[in-house]
Design a protein around this motif. Structure first.
Motif, PDB file in Angstrom:
ATOM      1  N   PRO A  15       0.820  -1.222   0.000  1.00 17.23           N
ATOM      2  CA  PRO A  15       0.000   0.000   0.000  1.00 17.23           C
ATOM      3  C   PRO A  15       0.853   1.272   0.000  1.00 17.23           C
ATOM      4  CG  PRO A  15      -0.554  -1.461   1.844  1.00 17.23           C
ATOM      5  CD  PRO A  15       0.703  -1.968   1.251  1.00 17.23           C
ATOM      6  N   TYR A  16       0.359   2.273  -0.748  1.00 20.80           N
ATOM      7  CA  TYR A  16       0.990   3.582  -0.799  1.00 20.80           C
ATOM      8  C   TYR A  16       0.074   4.606  -0.145  1.00 20.80           C
ATOM      9  CZ  TYR A  16       3.767   1.414  -4.540  1.00 20.80           C
ATOM     10  OH  TYR A  16       4.570   0.585  -5.282  1.00 20.80           O
ATOM     11  N   THR A  17       0.666   5.642   0.406  1.00 23.44           N
ATOM     12  CA  THR A  17      -0.144   6.726   0.994  1.00 23.44           C
ATOM     13  C   THR A  17      -0.441   7.756  -0.085  1.00 23.44           C
ATOM     14  OG1 THR A  17       1.893   7.822   1.697  1.00 23.44           O
ATOM     15  CG2 THR A  17       0.764   6.439   3.325  1.00 23.44           C
ATOM     16  N   GLU A  18      -1.159   7.301  -1.137  1.00 27.62           N
ATOM     17  CA  GLU A  18      -1.455   8.157  -2.284  1.00 27.62           C
ATOM     18  C   GLU A  18      -2.923   8.084  -2.681  1.00 27.62           C
ATOM     19  OE1 GLU A  18       0.993   6.774  -5.417  1.00 27.62           O
ATOM     20  OE2 GLU A  18       2.858   7.527  -4.568  1.00 27.62           O
ATOM     21  N   LEU A  19      -3.786   7.722  -1.753  1.00 29.47           N
ATOM     22  CA  LEU A  19      -5.190   7.522  -2.110  1.00 29.47           C
ATOM     23  C   LEU A  19      -5.798   8.771  -2.732  1.00 29.47           C
ATOM     24  CD1 LEU A  19      -7.774   5.904  -2.186  1.00 29.47           C
ATOM     25  CD2 LEU A  19      -8.180   6.481   0.206  1.00 29.47           C
ATOM     26  N   GLY A  20      -5.398   9.956  -2.279  1.00 28.18           N
ATOM     27  CA  GLY A  20      -5.964  11.199  -2.785  1.00 28.18           C
ATOM     28  C   GLY A  20      -5.771  11.401  -4.273  1.00 28.18           C
ATOM     29  N   ARG A  21      -4.787  10.705  -4.860  1.00 27.81           N
ATOM     30  CA  ARG A  21      -4.498  10.847  -6.285  1.00 27.81           C
ATOM     31  C   ARG A  21      -5.289   9.855  -7.137  1.00 27.81           C
ATOM     32  NH1 ARG A  21       1.761  10.197  -6.964  1.00 27.81           N
ATOM     33  NH2 ARG A  21       1.101  10.360  -9.136  1.00 27.81           N
ATOM     34  N   HIS A  22      -6.062   8.969  -6.506  1.00 26.72           N
ATOM     35  CA  HIS A  22      -6.764   7.925  -7.234  1.00 26.72           C
ATOM     36  C   HIS A  22      -8.248   7.907  -6.862  1.00 26.72           C
ATOM     37  CE1 HIS A  22      -2.897   6.180  -8.520  1.00 26.72           C
ATOM     38  NE2 HIS A  22      -2.482   6.540  -7.319  1.00 26.72           N
ATOM     39  N   LYS A  23      -9.060   7.382  -7.785  1.00 28.00           N
ATOM     40  CA  LYS A  23     -10.495   7.318  -7.542  1.00 28.00           C
ATOM     41  C   LYS A  23     -10.846   6.266  -6.496  1.00 28.00           C
ATOM     42  CE  LYS A  23     -11.904   8.822 -12.179  1.00 28.00           C
ATOM     43  NZ  LYS A  23     -12.648   8.449 -13.409  1.00 28.00           N
ATOM     44  N   ASN A  24     -10.094   5.164  -6.485  1.00 28.69           N
ATOM     45  CA  ASN A  24     -10.382   4.063  -5.576  1.00 28.69           C
ATOM     46  C   ASN A  24      -9.132   3.646  -4.810  1.00 28.69           C
ATOM     47  OD1 ASN A  24     -13.190   3.455  -6.513  1.00 28.69           O
ATOM     48  ND2 ASN A  24     -12.138   3.019  -8.432  1.00 28.69           N
ATOM     49  N   ALA A  25      -9.346   2.996  -3.682  1.00 27.72           N
ATOM     50  CA  ALA A  25      -8.222   2.500  -2.888  1.00 27.72           C
ATOM     51  C   ALA A  25      -7.602   1.264  -3.529  1.00 27.72           C
ATOM     52  CB  ALA A  25      -8.698   2.166  -1.470  1.00 27.72           C
ATOM     53  N   SER A  48     -10.668  -0.232   5.460  1.00 24.13           N
ATOM     54  CA  SER A  48      -9.429  -0.148   6.240  1.00 24.13           C
ATOM     55  C   SER A  48      -8.347   0.580   5.463  1.00 24.13           C
ATOM     56  CB  SER A  48      -8.947  -1.557   6.629  1.00 24.13           C
ATOM     57  OG  SER A  48      -8.551  -2.290   5.491  1.00 24.13           O
ATOM     58  N   LEU A  49      -8.335   0.411   4.140  1.00 27.57           N
ATOM     59  CA  LEU A  49      -7.385   1.142   3.301  1.00 27.57           C
ATOM     60  C   LEU A  49      -7.737   2.620   3.244  1.00 27.57           C
ATOM     61  CD1 LEU A  49      -7.028  -1.330   0.272  1.00 27.57           C
ATOM     62  CD2 LEU A  49      -5.385  -0.963   2.107  1.00 27.57           C
ATOM     63  N   GLU A  50      -9.028   2.886   3.020  1.00 31.78           N
ATOM     64  CA  GLU A  50      -9.479   4.276   2.904  1.00 31.78           C
ATOM     65  C   GLU A  50      -9.279   5.042   4.206  1.00 31.78           C
ATOM     66  OE1 GLU A  50     -13.456   3.561   1.707  1.00 31.78           O
ATOM     67  OE2 GLU A  50     -12.954   3.237  -0.417  1.00 31.78           O
ATOM     68  N   ALA A  51      -9.491   4.368   5.331  1.00 31.26           N
ATOM     69  CA  ALA A  51      -9.341   5.040   6.628  1.00 31.26           C
ATOM     70  C   ALA A  51      -7.909   5.512   6.857  1.00 31.26           C
ATOM     71  CB  ALA A  51      -9.763   4.089   7.756  1.00 31.26           C
ATOM     72  N   GLU A  52      -6.954   4.785   6.273  1.00 30.14           N
ATOM     73  CA  GLU A  52      -5.547   5.152   6.440  1.00 30.14           C
ATOM     74  C   GLU A  52      -4.984   5.848   5.201  1.00 30.14           C
ATOM     75  OE1 GLU A  52      -3.031   2.135   8.206  1.00 30.14           O
ATOM     76  OE2 GLU A  52      -4.803   0.986   8.789  1.00 30.14           O
ATOM     77  N   ASN A  53      -5.905   6.236   4.288  1.00 33.56           N
ATOM     78  CA  ASN A  53      -5.514   6.946   3.058  1.00 33.56           C
ATOM     79  C   ASN A  53      -4.525   6.123   2.225  1.00 33.56           C
ATOM     80  OD1 ASN A  53      -5.774   9.267   1.384  1.00 33.56           O
ATOM     81  ND2 ASN A  53      -3.754   9.985   2.060  1.00 33.56           N
ATOM     82  N   LEU A  54      -4.767   4.806   2.146  1.00 30.85           N
ATOM     83  CA  LEU A  54      -3.856   3.919   1.437  1.00 30.85           C
ATOM     84  C   LEU A  54      -4.418   3.511   0.072  1.00 30.85           C
ATOM     85  CD1 LEU A  54      -2.737   1.564   4.349  1.00 30.85           C
ATOM     86  CD2 LEU A  54      -1.505   3.514   3.400  1.00 30.85           C
ATOM     87  N   TYR A  55      -3.499   3.202  -0.824  1.00 30.15           N
ATOM     88  CA  TYR A  55      -3.845   2.821  -2.186  1.00 30.15           C
ATOM     89  C   TYR A  55      -3.031   1.584  -2.570  1.00 30.15           C
ATOM     90  CZ  TYR A  55      -2.950   2.972  -7.252  1.00 30.15           C
ATOM     91  OH  TYR A  55      -2.756   2.651  -8.569  1.00 30.15           O
ATOM     92  N   VAL A  56      -3.689   0.591  -3.183  1.00 29.36           N
ATOM     93  CA  VAL A  56      -3.032  -0.644  -3.598  1.00 29.36           C
ATOM     94  C   VAL A  56      -3.288  -0.882  -5.083  1.00 29.36           C
ATOM     95  CG1 VAL A  56      -2.954  -3.154  -3.337  1.00 29.36           C
ATOM     96  CG2 VAL A  56      -3.220  -1.707  -1.324  1.00 29.36           C
TER      97      VAL A  56
END
Length: 224
Positions: free
Chosen positions: A64-74, A112-120
């Motif tokens: 997981p990356y801490t880049e969720l804000g750059r993507h539509k989905n986690a 759980s990914l969205e809560a931590e702003n994570l992207y996979v």
């Protein structure tokens, strides 16, 4: 009536061809191809290599990356074909990406990914393809996600059935899919005894659908 009679004869002939082709390699109608999965752990990603007769796929888990804000989905699924032997038309790749995404998304704890702003990102590479790739992509992806420590409700396994002349052929080859009147794919989680994702292409009666779905689910259980 004459057309229906001719059509039934053609489908019977096609089914017999499929059955005899399976007999030559010791496969029954409900038998899966033998499968092997190798896990590789890297610094930046975990990779799974899946191989079965006529099928070769790699699956890399990036993140997981801490880049969720750059993507539509986690969660993102990418599928590419890097081999002439596994050439897949672009529109089919898009369709497969959508189905694989829906199947894997059904079991990943996205909250759980969205809560931590994570992207996979799940990236597949098709090396060899003979038959229905979607179940193999899902199986490789589910194992790779578990190996990477991505939280899931359960590890899923997927299986497909081609219906030829009303008979079920589990884990169909490309030739079997070509002559099938319908197709079913199911993803099953043994831990919670639940079908997590399901798709049907082609006409199937309600009674026939129930029977073939049970056969498909039994195929899923063989992977466990």
């Amino acid at each position: 009536a004459e057309y229906m009679g001719l059509h039934q004869i053609i489908m019977l002939v096609e089914y017999e061809k499929c059955r005899k082709s399976r007999e030559l390699i010791g496969r029954g109608d409900y038998n899966l191809r033998p499968i092997s999965i190798i896990l590789h752990e890297g610094i930046n990603h975990n990779e799974t290599y899946l191989e079965a007769p006529g099928i070769k796929i790699t699956c890399a888990i990036n993140g997981p990356y801490t880049e969720l804000g750059r993507h539509k989905n986690a969660l993102e699924v990418l599928i590419q074909s890097s081999s002439c032997a596994a050439s897949v038309e672009p529109h089919k790749l898009t369709s497969m990406q959508s189905e694989v995404f829906n199947a894997i998304q059904s079991t990943v704890l996205l909250e759980s990914l969205e809560a931590e702003n994570l992207y996979v990102q799940i990236k597949f590479n098709i090396i060899e393809a003979d038959g229905d790739l979607v179940p193999y992509l899902i199986n490789a992806g589910s194992v790779a996600m578990a190996s990477a420590g991505i939280m899931q409700k359960a590890i899923i396994s997927a299986c497909s059935v081609a219906i030829v002349n009303g008979k079920a052929l589990v884990d169909p080859t490309a030739d079997e899919i070509r002559v099938a009147e319908a197709y079913i794919c199911a993803c099953y989680a043994l831990d919670i005894n639940k079908i997590m994702h399901f798709s049907v292409i082609g006409p199937v009666s309600k009674a026939n659908l129930k029977e073939k779905t049970e056969i498909c689910t039994a195929g899923c259980k063989q992977y466990y």
